[in-house]
Design a protein around this motif. Sequence first.
Motif, PDB file in Angstrom:
ATOM      1  N   PRO A  58       0.677  -1.362  -0.405  1.00 62.40           N
ATOM      2  CA  PRO A  58      -0.270  -0.021   0.148  1.00 62.40           C
ATOM      3  C   PRO A  58       0.844   1.387   0.219  1.00 62.40           C
ATOM      4  CG  PRO A  58       0.202  -1.100   2.127  1.00 62.40           C
ATOM      5  CD  PRO A  58       0.600  -1.896   1.041  1.00 62.40           C
ATOM      6  N   PRO A  59      -0.101   2.695  -0.475  1.00 59.91           N
ATOM      7  CA  PRO A  59       0.944   3.609  -0.506  1.00 59.91           C
ATOM      8  C   PRO A  59       2.061   3.924   1.196  1.00 59.91           C
ATOM      9  CG  PRO A  59      -1.431   4.238  -0.900  1.00 59.91           C
ATOM     10  CD  PRO A  59      -0.797   2.832  -0.935  1.00 59.91           C
ATOM     11  N   GLU A  60       2.531   5.080   1.172  1.00 55.82           N
ATOM     12  CA  GLU A  60       3.221   5.059   2.429  1.00 55.82           C
ATOM     13  C   GLU A  60       2.002   6.539   2.750  1.00 55.82           C
ATOM     14  OE1 GLU A  60       7.234   6.242   2.773  1.00 55.82           O
ATOM     15  OE2 GLU A  60       7.932   4.320   1.668  1.00 55.82           O
ATOM     16  N   PRO A  61       1.457   6.440   3.875  1.00 50.68           N
ATOM     17  CA  PRO A  61       0.879   7.370   4.373  1.00 50.68           C
ATOM     18  C   PRO A  61       1.813   9.019   4.324  1.00 50.68           C
ATOM     19  CG  PRO A  61       1.736   6.066   7.052  1.00 50.68           C
ATOM     20  CD  PRO A  61       2.445   5.954   5.381  1.00 50.68           C
ATOM     21  N   PRO A  62       1.223   9.599   4.049  1.00 50.36           N
ATOM     22  CA  PRO A  62       1.709  11.256   4.477  1.00 50.36           C
ATOM     23  C   PRO A  62       2.623  11.395   5.671  1.00 50.36           C
ATOM     24  CG  PRO A  62      -0.897  12.179   4.470  1.00 50.36           C
ATOM     25  CD  PRO A  62      -0.260   9.938   4.231  1.00 50.36           C
TER      26      PRO A  62
END
Length: 119
Positions: A58-62
Amino acid sequence: MLHLRGDRARMTDPITCPECEGKKGHRVGELFLACRFCCGRGWVGGEHEPAERDHRPPPEPPPAWEHKVWCDPAVSAAIPCRYCLGSGKVINLGSGVQRGNVLTMADCPACTIPDDQTV
């Protein structure tokens, strides 16, 4: 039976899950844990073929200072700086080569004015 889709083969007929043997999961005491392979269905195939799943992480959190909570006017008014949360200092826990973990504290670069730019 295999159905060719593009350059990959896909199973079309559902079969009993080889991990949970159709039991849909495992019981640990009072808890029932759904099988991670078939997602608690007890079977795999067709649309629910594990080999067809997208396995990208999953994409990394901001970063925290880009979190959506800063869009709230009350939060933005109560906390003057997103980096140091109004303390004027930022802290970093890094690893040193010889001493192990090193805790470093510095002035916040976002809310402090350098000496050469004073008015």
